[in-house]
Design a protein around this motif. Sequence first.
Motif, PDB file in Angstrom:
ATOM      1  N   ALA A 235       4.795 -48.212 110.141  1.00  0.00           N
ATOM      2  CA  ALA A 235       5.799 -47.389 109.880  1.00  0.00           C
ATOM      3  C   ALA A 235       6.297 -46.200 110.755  1.00  0.00           C
ATOM      4  O   ALA A 235       5.368 -45.834 111.640  1.00  0.00           O
ATOM      5  N   VAL A 236       7.431 -45.948 110.871  1.00  0.00           N
ATOM      6  CA  VAL A 236       7.935 -45.301 112.032  1.00  0.00           C
ATOM      7  C   VAL A 236       9.156 -44.303 110.912  1.00  0.00           C
ATOM      8  O   VAL A 236       9.705 -44.895 110.488  1.00  0.00           O
ATOM      9  N   VAL A 237       9.139 -43.010 111.660  1.00  0.00           N
ATOM     10  CA  VAL A 237      10.253 -42.223 111.205  1.00  0.00           C
ATOM     11  C   VAL A 237      11.109 -41.733 112.316  1.00  0.00           C
ATOM     12  O   VAL A 237      10.259 -41.382 113.419  1.00  0.00           O
ATOM     13  N   PHE A 238      12.218 -41.289 112.251  1.00  0.00           N
ATOM     14  CA  PHE A 238      12.943 -41.019 113.415  1.00  0.00           C
ATOM     15  C   PHE A 238      14.143 -39.813 112.912  1.00  0.00           C
ATOM     16  O   PHE A 238      14.180 -39.586 111.709  1.00  0.00           O
ATOM     17  N   ASP A 239      14.969 -39.460 114.025  1.00  0.00           N
ATOM     18  CA  ASP A 239      16.064 -38.393 113.432  1.00  0.00           C
ATOM     19  C   ASP A 239      15.335 -37.040 112.504  1.00  0.00           C
ATOM     20  O   ASP A 239      16.089 -36.772 111.624  1.00  0.00           O
ATOM     21  N   PRO A 240      14.278 -36.369 112.944  1.00  0.00           N
ATOM     22  CA  PRO A 240      13.927 -35.446 112.173  1.00  0.00           C
ATOM     23  C   PRO A 240      14.552 -33.960 112.373  1.00  0.00           C
ATOM     24  O   PRO A 240      15.191 -33.860 113.433  1.00  0.00           O
ATOM     25  N   ALA A 241      14.552 -33.293 111.232  1.00  0.00           N
ATOM     26  CA  ALA A 241      15.029 -31.815 111.347  1.00  0.00           C
ATOM     27  C   ALA A 241      13.888 -31.103 110.594  1.00  0.00           C
ATOM     28  O   ALA A 241      14.041 -30.434 109.807  1.00  0.00           O
ATOM     29  N   SER A 242      12.889 -30.943 111.565  1.00  0.00           N
ATOM     30  CA  SER A 242      11.524 -30.215 110.840  1.00  0.00           C
ATOM     31  C   SER A 242      11.580 -28.794 110.827  1.00  0.00           C
ATOM     32  O   SER A 242      12.233 -28.068 111.234  1.00  0.00           O
ATOM     33  N   PHE A 243      10.770 -28.430 109.814  1.00  0.00           N
ATOM     34  CA  PHE A 243      10.530 -26.820 109.521  1.00  0.00           C
ATOM     35  C   PHE A 243       9.385 -27.140 108.769  1.00  0.00           C
ATOM     36  O   PHE A 243       8.775 -28.044 108.214  1.00  0.00           O
ATOM     37  N   TYR A 244       8.484 -25.862 108.520  1.00  0.00           N
ATOM     38  CA  TYR A 244       7.387 -25.893 107.747  1.00  0.00           C
ATOM     39  C   TYR A 244       7.888 -25.436 106.373  1.00  0.00           C
ATOM     40  O   TYR A 244       8.507 -24.169 106.051  1.00  0.00           O
ATOM     41  N   GLY A 245       7.625 -26.127 105.413  1.00  0.00           N
ATOM     42  CA  GLY A 245       8.161 -25.768 103.863  1.00  0.00           C
ATOM     43  C   GLY A 245       7.518 -26.475 102.771  1.00  0.00           C
ATOM     44  O   GLY A 245       6.153 -26.630 103.128  1.00  0.00           O
ATOM     45  N   HIS A 246       8.039 -26.521 101.478  1.00  0.00           N
ATOM     46  CA  HIS A 246       7.491 -27.029 100.423  1.00  0.00           C
ATOM     47  C   HIS A 246       7.270 -28.568 100.590  1.00  0.00           C
ATOM     48  O   HIS A 246       8.521 -29.161 100.650  1.00  0.00           O
ATOM     49  N   SER A 247       6.213 -29.331 100.580  1.00  0.00           N
ATOM     50  CA  SER A 247       6.249 -30.862 100.584  1.00  0.00           C
ATOM     51  C   SER A 247       6.999 -31.358  99.876  1.00  0.00           C
ATOM     52  O   SER A 247       7.736 -32.518  99.993  1.00  0.00           O
ATOM     53  N   GLU A 248       7.491 -30.786  98.520  1.00  0.00           N
ATOM     54  CA  GLU A 248       8.253 -31.516  97.502  1.00  0.00           C
ATOM     55  C   GLU A 248       9.789 -31.608  98.136  1.00  0.00           C
ATOM     56  O   GLU A 248      10.554 -32.432  97.525  1.00  0.00           O
ATOM     57  N   PHE A 249      10.269 -30.734  98.813  1.00  0.00           N
ATOM     58  CA  PHE A 249      11.460 -31.026  99.553  1.00  0.00           C
ATOM     59  C   PHE A 249      11.927 -32.199 100.142  1.00  0.00           C
ATOM     60  O   PHE A 249      12.946 -32.604 100.110  1.00  0.00           O
ATOM     61  N   GLU A 250      10.939 -32.600 100.845  1.00  0.00           N
ATOM     62  CA  GLU A 250      10.963 -33.945 101.615  1.00  0.00           C
ATOM     63  C   GLU A 250      11.484 -35.223 100.514  1.00  0.00           C
ATOM     64  O   GLU A 250      12.244 -35.887 101.029  1.00  0.00           O
ATOM     65  N   LEU A 251      11.116 -35.261  99.178  1.00  0.00           N
ATOM     66  CA  LEU A 251      11.127 -36.137  98.356  1.00  0.00           C
ATOM     67  C   LEU A 251      12.515 -36.230  97.870  1.00  0.00           C
ATOM     68  O   LEU A 251      12.907 -37.328  97.245  1.00  0.00           O
ATOM     69  N   ALA A 252      13.203 -35.252  97.735  1.00  0.00           N
ATOM     70  CA  ALA A 252      14.492 -34.912  97.310  1.00  0.00           C
ATOM     71  C   ALA A 252      15.646 -36.026  97.702  1.00  0.00           C
ATOM     72  O   ALA A 252      16.125 -36.929  97.002  1.00  0.00           O
ATOM     73  N   ILE A 253      15.810 -35.905  99.064  1.00  0.00           N
ATOM     74  CA  ILE A 253      16.718 -36.746  99.831  1.00  0.00           C
ATOM     75  C   ILE A 253      16.222 -38.114  99.721  1.00  0.00           C
ATOM     76  O   ILE A 253      16.908 -39.330  99.574  1.00  0.00           O
ATOM     77  N   ALA A 254      14.886 -38.319  99.768  1.00  0.00           N
ATOM     78  CA  ALA A 254      14.253 -39.854  99.907  1.00  0.00           C
ATOM     79  C   ALA A 254      14.815 -40.365  98.613  1.00  0.00           C
ATOM     80  O   ALA A 254      14.887 -41.860  98.476  1.00  0.00           O
ATOM     81  N   GLY A 255      14.874 -39.786  97.465  1.00  0.00           N
ATOM     82  CA  GLY A 255      15.143 -40.317  96.151  1.00  0.00           C
ATOM     83  C   GLY A 255      16.653 -40.517  95.942  1.00  0.00           C
ATOM     84  O   GLY A 255      17.186 -41.157  94.922  1.00  0.00           O
ATOM     85  N   MET A 256      17.600 -40.033  96.763  1.00  0.00           N
ATOM     86  CA  MET A 256      18.984 -39.745  96.472  1.00  0.00           C
ATOM     87  C   MET A 256      19.514 -41.169  97.013  1.00  0.00           C
ATOM     88  O   MET A 256      20.527 -41.595  96.265  1.00  0.00           O
ATOM     89  N   PHE A 257      19.379 -41.756  98.060  1.00  0.00           N
ATOM     90  CA  PHE A 257      20.113 -42.951  98.810  1.00  0.00           C
ATOM     91  C   PHE A 257      19.397 -44.309  98.823  1.00  0.00           C
ATOM     92  O   PHE A 257      19.811 -45.222  99.454  1.00  0.00           O
ATOM     93  N   GLY A 258      18.331 -44.226  98.194  1.00  0.00           N
ATOM     94  CA  GLY A 258      17.351 -45.540  98.064  1.00  0.00           C
ATOM     95  C   GLY A 258      16.586 -45.680  99.598  1.00  0.00           C
ATOM     96  O   GLY A 258      16.536 -45.083 100.296  1.00  0.00           O
ATOM     97  N   GLY A 259      15.809 -46.991  99.397  1.00  0.00           N
ATOM     98  CA  GLY A 259      15.300 -47.176 100.663  1.00  0.00           C
ATOM     99  C   GLY A 259      13.616 -47.105 100.562  1.00  0.00           C
ATOM    100  O   GLY A 259      13.002 -47.448 101.416  1.00  0.00           O
ATOM    101  N   PHE A 260      13.246 -46.500  99.306  1.00  0.00           N
ATOM    102  CA  PHE A 260      11.685 -46.080  99.369  1.00  0.00           C
ATOM    103  C   PHE A 260      11.609 -46.719  97.788  1.00  0.00           C
ATOM    104  O   PHE A 260      11.866 -46.523  96.794  1.00  0.00           O
TER     105      PHE A 260
END
Length: 316
Positions: free
Chosen positions: A237-262
């Motif tokens: 697996a590979v990820v790209f185009d990040p906009a990183s910061f240190y935050g709450h891990s749950e934040f990451e899953l919101a957009i992952a669940g909005m537009f499919g692919g997972f």
Amino acid sequence: MSMEVKALEHLLKVELATDKLRLIGRAGGGCINDGCSYETDTGKVFIKTNSKSEAKLMFDGEVASLQTIRSTNTVRVPRPIKSLANPSGGAVLIMEHLDMHSLNRHQKMLGERIAALHLHNQHVGDELKKHKGTIGKGVGQEDVQYVDKFGFYTTTCCGYIPQANDWQQEWPTFFINQRLQPQLDLIERDYGDREVHQLWSQVQSKIPVLFEGMTIRPSLLHGDLWGGNVAETSEGAVVFDPASFYGHSEFELAIAGMFGGFGHNFYDAYHSLIPKSPGFEKRMKLYRLFNYLNHWNHFGTGYKGSTLSTMRSLLS
């Protein structure tokens, strides 16, 4: 060949110290950037270009994000090489070329690796306590420094909108002041939407309740983990185009669940390492609100309805 392309290719030859520069493919770099690959004296590189005046800021933030993720040795990202001003306007980002395909066989691996990314800073902190000494030298150096606040070392862009990442001690403070409020300010400026303004005053007072009783430790996030920013190579697996910061891990899953692919393999693997906490679903609505606001600011009022319904749902 246009003058702009000639100028770009001359720049690339100089910066990469290569005589060979052969175009081998183009990629739709998403809604924001253009992308293409070149063969050079030392191998393939991938080039992103953007003509906006703020593009250098955007690419500098992406380089910092890629470097920081790479330093964790958790999930694979392309190696950034250079961010440059484009003589024809905008900026250029040079990075490692990877032969990527749509994410399919490696969903489980991606779930495990993203969870490892989110847990990495916590593990560094735990090791620091155990050894009662310093184990880090800072981003971009040999070791990784423990981060005890929410934010990032530099400005990053989610899409093309700059995000201030000033360090904050409390996550709700960071999320309200440096994620939601700037998006709402842009909507106020460009649309003057009264309904959003009225709902926001009610939603804002409800947010602290969603975090009552929680201890949130800063996690390094990809920051824009939707299906268009994940892929796989023959190695995984590979990820790209990040906009990183240190935050709450749950934040990451919101957009992952909005537009499919997972798929469920991704989520099962992720939550086997980071189980859901009480109130997870309600906080997902809050985190989706950020993404709907961001999409409204990028793509227009087609996202207004989703924004308003999410705000009302948070009030129910």
